[in-house]
Design a protein around this motif. Sequence first.
Motif, PDB file in Angstrom:
ATOM      1  N   ALA A 217      -0.141  13.483   3.646  1.00 23.21           N
ATOM      2  CA  ALA A 217      -1.360  13.443   2.603  1.00 23.21           C
ATOM      3  C   ALA A 217      -1.830  11.912   3.118  1.00 23.21           C
ATOM      4  CB  ALA A 217      -1.389  14.779   2.580  1.00 23.21           C
ATOM      5  N   ALA A 218      -2.865  11.699   2.932  1.00 22.91           N
ATOM      6  CA  ALA A 218      -3.389  11.006   2.180  1.00 22.91           C
ATOM      7  C   ALA A 218      -3.001  10.810   1.388  1.00 22.91           C
ATOM      8  CB  ALA A 218      -5.404  10.558   2.885  1.00 22.91           C
ATOM      9  N   ILE A 219      -3.016  11.578   0.123  1.00 26.82           N
ATOM     10  CA  ILE A 219      -3.562  11.000  -1.175  1.00 26.82           C
ATOM     11  C   ILE A 219      -1.286  10.137  -1.635  1.00 26.82           C
ATOM     12  CG2 ILE A 219      -2.074  13.316  -1.319  1.00 26.82           C
ATOM     13  CD1 ILE A 219      -3.264  13.134  -4.113  1.00 26.82           C
ATOM     14  N   VAL A 220      -0.863  11.067  -0.548  1.00 29.47           N
ATOM     15  CA  VAL A 220       0.579  10.634  -0.765  1.00 29.47           C
ATOM     16  C   VAL A 220       0.934   7.933  -0.617  1.00 29.47           C
ATOM     17  CG1 VAL A 220       3.109   9.948  -0.039  1.00 29.47           C
ATOM     18  CG2 VAL A 220       1.575  11.887   0.442  1.00 29.47           C
ATOM     19  N   VAL A 221       0.003   8.114   1.118  1.00 30.21           N
ATOM     20  CA  VAL A 221      -0.119   6.657   0.884  1.00 30.21           C
ATOM     21  C   VAL A 221      -1.519   5.759   0.461  1.00 30.21           C
ATOM     22  CG1 VAL A 221      -1.861   7.310   3.183  1.00 30.21           C
ATOM     23  CG2 VAL A 221       0.432   4.991   2.778  1.00 30.21           C
ATOM     24  N   ASP A 222      -2.417   6.841  -0.347  1.00 29.07           N
ATOM     25  CA  ASP A 222      -3.136   6.064  -1.168  1.00 29.07           C
ATOM     26  C   ASP A 222      -2.763   5.551  -2.027  1.00 29.07           C
ATOM     27  OD1 ASP A 222      -5.192   6.160   0.616  1.00 29.07           O
ATOM     28  OD2 ASP A 222      -6.378   7.880  -0.007  1.00 29.07           O
ATOM     29  N   GLU A 223      -2.016   6.163  -2.870  1.00 34.29           N
ATOM     30  CA  GLU A 223      -1.558   6.295  -3.902  1.00 34.29           C
ATOM     31  C   GLU A 223      -0.475   5.125  -4.130  1.00 34.29           C
ATOM     32  OE1 GLU A 223      -2.326   7.495  -7.083  1.00 34.29           O
ATOM     33  OE2 GLU A 223      -4.130   8.863  -6.546  1.00 34.29           O
ATOM     34  N   ALA A 224       0.462   4.798  -3.139  1.00 32.06           N
ATOM     35  CA  ALA A 224       2.026   4.679  -3.038  1.00 32.06           C
ATOM     36  C   ALA A 224       0.835   3.225  -2.894  1.00 32.06           C
ATOM     37  CB  ALA A 224       2.624   5.017  -1.835  1.00 32.06           C
ATOM     38  N   GLU A 225      -0.078   3.108  -1.772  1.00 35.42           N
ATOM     39  CA  GLU A 225      -0.978   1.195  -2.078  1.00 35.42           C
ATOM     40  C   GLU A 225      -1.478   0.887  -3.739  1.00 35.42           C
ATOM     41  OE1 GLU A 225      -3.767  -1.088   0.785  1.00 35.42           O
ATOM     42  OE2 GLU A 225      -3.754   1.545   0.959  1.00 35.42           O
ATOM     43  N   LYS A 226      -1.868   1.624  -3.461  1.00 34.87           N
ATOM     44  CA  LYS A 226      -2.760   1.577  -5.176  1.00 34.87           C
ATOM     45  C   LYS A 226      -1.689   0.810  -6.442  1.00 34.87           C
ATOM     46  CE  LYS A 226      -4.863   4.151  -9.189  1.00 34.87           C
ATOM     47  NZ  LYS A 226      -5.464   5.158  -9.392  1.00 34.87           N
ATOM     48  N   ALA A 227      -0.454   1.684  -5.817  1.00 35.94           N
ATOM     49  CA  ALA A 227       0.851   1.705  -7.168  1.00 35.94           C
ATOM     50  C   ALA A 227       1.067  -0.095  -6.540  1.00 35.94           C
ATOM     51  CB  ALA A 227       1.842   2.779  -6.777  1.00 35.94           C
ATOM     52  N   HIS A 281      14.927 -11.449  -6.170  1.00 34.17           N
ATOM     53  CA  HIS A 281      15.626 -10.111  -6.356  1.00 34.17           C
ATOM     54  C   HIS A 281      15.533  -9.643  -7.550  1.00 34.17           C
ATOM     55  CE1 HIS A 281      18.793  -7.262  -6.387  1.00 34.17           C
ATOM     56  NE2 HIS A 281      18.615  -7.118  -5.200  1.00 34.17           N
ATOM     57  N   ALA A 282      15.808  -9.656  -8.524  1.00 38.93           N
ATOM     58  CA  ALA A 282      15.701  -9.387  -9.735  1.00 38.93           C
ATOM     59  C   ALA A 282      14.066  -8.720 -10.834  1.00 38.93           C
ATOM     60  CB  ALA A 282      16.462  -9.915 -11.140  1.00 38.93           C
ATOM     61  N   ALA A 283      12.958  -9.689  -9.829  1.00 37.94           N
ATOM     62  CA  ALA A 283      11.845  -8.854 -10.140  1.00 37.94           C
ATOM     63  C   ALA A 283      11.361  -8.967  -9.475  1.00 37.94           C
ATOM     64  CB  ALA A 283      11.141 -10.610 -10.175  1.00 37.94           C
ATOM     65  N   LEU A 284      11.747  -7.963  -8.223  1.00 36.38           N
ATOM     66  CA  LEU A 284      11.447  -7.741  -6.647  1.00 36.38           C
ATOM     67  C   LEU A 284      11.313  -5.864  -7.503  1.00 36.38           C
ATOM     68  CD1 LEU A 284       9.576  -6.670  -4.692  1.00 36.38           C
ATOM     69  CD2 LEU A 284      11.678  -7.460  -3.485  1.00 36.38           C
ATOM     70  N   THR A 285      13.363  -6.031  -8.014  1.00 35.63           N
ATOM     71  CA  THR A 285      13.548  -4.530  -8.458  1.00 35.63           C
ATOM     72  C   THR A 285      12.945  -4.420  -9.469  1.00 35.63           C
ATOM     73  OG1 THR A 285      16.221  -5.368  -7.377  1.00 35.63           O
ATOM     74  CG2 THR A 285      16.041  -3.715  -9.264  1.00 35.63           C
ATOM     75  N   LYS A 286      12.856  -4.651 -10.357  1.00 33.88           N
ATOM     76  CA  LYS A 286      11.787  -4.559 -11.496  1.00 33.88           C
ATOM     77  C   LYS A 286      11.215  -4.235 -11.200  1.00 33.88           C
ATOM     78  CE  LYS A 286       9.437  -5.961 -16.231  1.00 33.88           C
ATOM     79  NZ  LYS A 286       9.112  -6.773 -16.376  1.00 33.88           N
ATOM     80  N   ARG A 287      10.391  -4.752  -9.882  1.00 35.09           N
ATOM     81  CA  ARG A 287       8.524  -4.076 -10.136  1.00 35.09           C
ATOM     82  C   ARG A 287       9.006  -2.620  -8.599  1.00 35.09           C
ATOM     83  NH1 ARG A 287       4.502  -8.520  -7.756  1.00 35.09           N
ATOM     84  NH2 ARG A 287       6.443  -9.463  -6.695  1.00 35.09           N
ATOM     85  N   MET A 288       9.758  -2.644  -7.981  1.00 41.71           N
ATOM     86  CA  MET A 288       9.826  -1.527  -7.443  1.00 41.71           C
ATOM     87  C   MET A 288      10.697  -0.001  -8.133  1.00 41.71           C
ATOM     88  SD  MET A 288      10.034  -1.959  -4.115  1.00 41.71           S
ATOM     89  CE  MET A 288       8.236  -2.559  -4.975  1.00 41.71           C
ATOM     90  N   GLY A 289      11.308  -0.439  -9.755  1.00 47.12           N
ATOM     91  CA  GLY A 289      11.497   0.033 -10.202  1.00 47.12           C
ATOM     92  C   GLY A 289      10.220   0.764 -10.664  1.00 47.12           C
ATOM     93  N   GLN A 290       9.025   0.247 -11.249  1.00 51.36           N
ATOM     94  CA  GLN A 290       7.545   0.475 -11.926  1.00 51.36           C
ATOM     95  C   GLN A 290       6.575   1.433 -11.179  1.00 51.36           C
ATOM     96  OE1 GLN A 290       6.679  -3.459 -12.515  1.00 51.36           O
ATOM     97  NE2 GLN A 290       7.275  -3.667 -14.879  1.00 51.36           N
ATOM     98  N   PHE A 291       7.243   0.889  -9.653  1.00 54.05           N
ATOM     99  CA  PHE A 291       6.843   1.520  -8.575  1.00 54.05           C
ATOM    100  C   PHE A 291       7.583   3.215  -8.748  1.00 54.05           C
ATOM    101  CE2 PHE A 291       7.298   3.160  -4.371  1.00 54.05           C
ATOM    102  CZ  PHE A 291       6.124   3.268  -3.505  1.00 54.05           C
TER     103      PHE A 291
END
Length: 304
Positions: A217-227, A281-291
């Motif tokens: 659904a559009a909301i899934v990709v919209d919210e993922a992009e927003k995050a 690597h560590a910084a992106l892992t943190k960001r993907m955790g936040q995502f």
Amino acid sequence: MKGREQGFDSNTHSKILRRRVGDAVALVLPERQTAPLVFSSPHSGTDYKEEFLKSSLLNAQELRRSEDSYVDELFEFAPYHGAPLLHALFPRAYIDPNREPYELDPEMFHDTLPDFVKTRSDRVRAGFGTIARVVANGAQIYREKMLFSDADARVQTYYAPYHAQLRRLVEETQQRFGFAILLDCHSMPSVGSANDRDTGQQRADIVLGDRFGTACAAIVVDEAEKALTGLGLRVARNDPYAGAHTTTHYGRPAKGVHALQIEINRGLYMLEDHFTRSSGHAALTKRMGQFSHIMAEIDWQSLT
């Protein structure tokens, strides 16, 4: 490090469960699933068995060109936010679970392939079928042709268990929440190669693939992009990757299953030519955790 420095906060689960299914799959599970999300990493496996290496013209380092190295690590905090994470243990160069189960190049085999095998597709022509003929830079993998029985054994031992576990996670999530969101996680070279349509071009940080609106659904990709943009990442959609077998096979929005492919620019977290983690690597892992945390906290009830 503790708390938000690790990509999760004090409201997350304090305990996760780790489980292996033979040599095929590793599962990292929350003690209790509280988010309608399932994370998968089909291409981060690194178990290069000696038998495979002996059959190849390439060494293990050269075979790693097909890997999505460390992607399972980038999403290691997803289970702390109530979502299961599944990742393959076997390497993509050995068998690719992001293809149809029998998508094979007949030129790679001594014997005639059964009628049910899909021998004609863009992926087979390019050398990237279920059992690939080449690695990402176009180098030939195998010394000799193989028998179909060898390919079938790989499907039964590795491919089938991977998808059995992924299917189970998706079905259990849908039963629990009324719907499921599958986030299929990959990595991509930072610059388009000679075989890509974006040859020589610098790529976005993240490419989201929803099969041009058909897999979720559009909301899934919209919210993922927003995050992701809120976390400071540059995001593109469906270019140069729109999703492959996993996205098209599982993505059935009308039936309550939404699949979204996530491609991560390798330049953000690794030294691409050396297949090693970089200082990012560590910084992106943190960001993907936040995502993961953001996606887990969204009210998805409109999907029901």
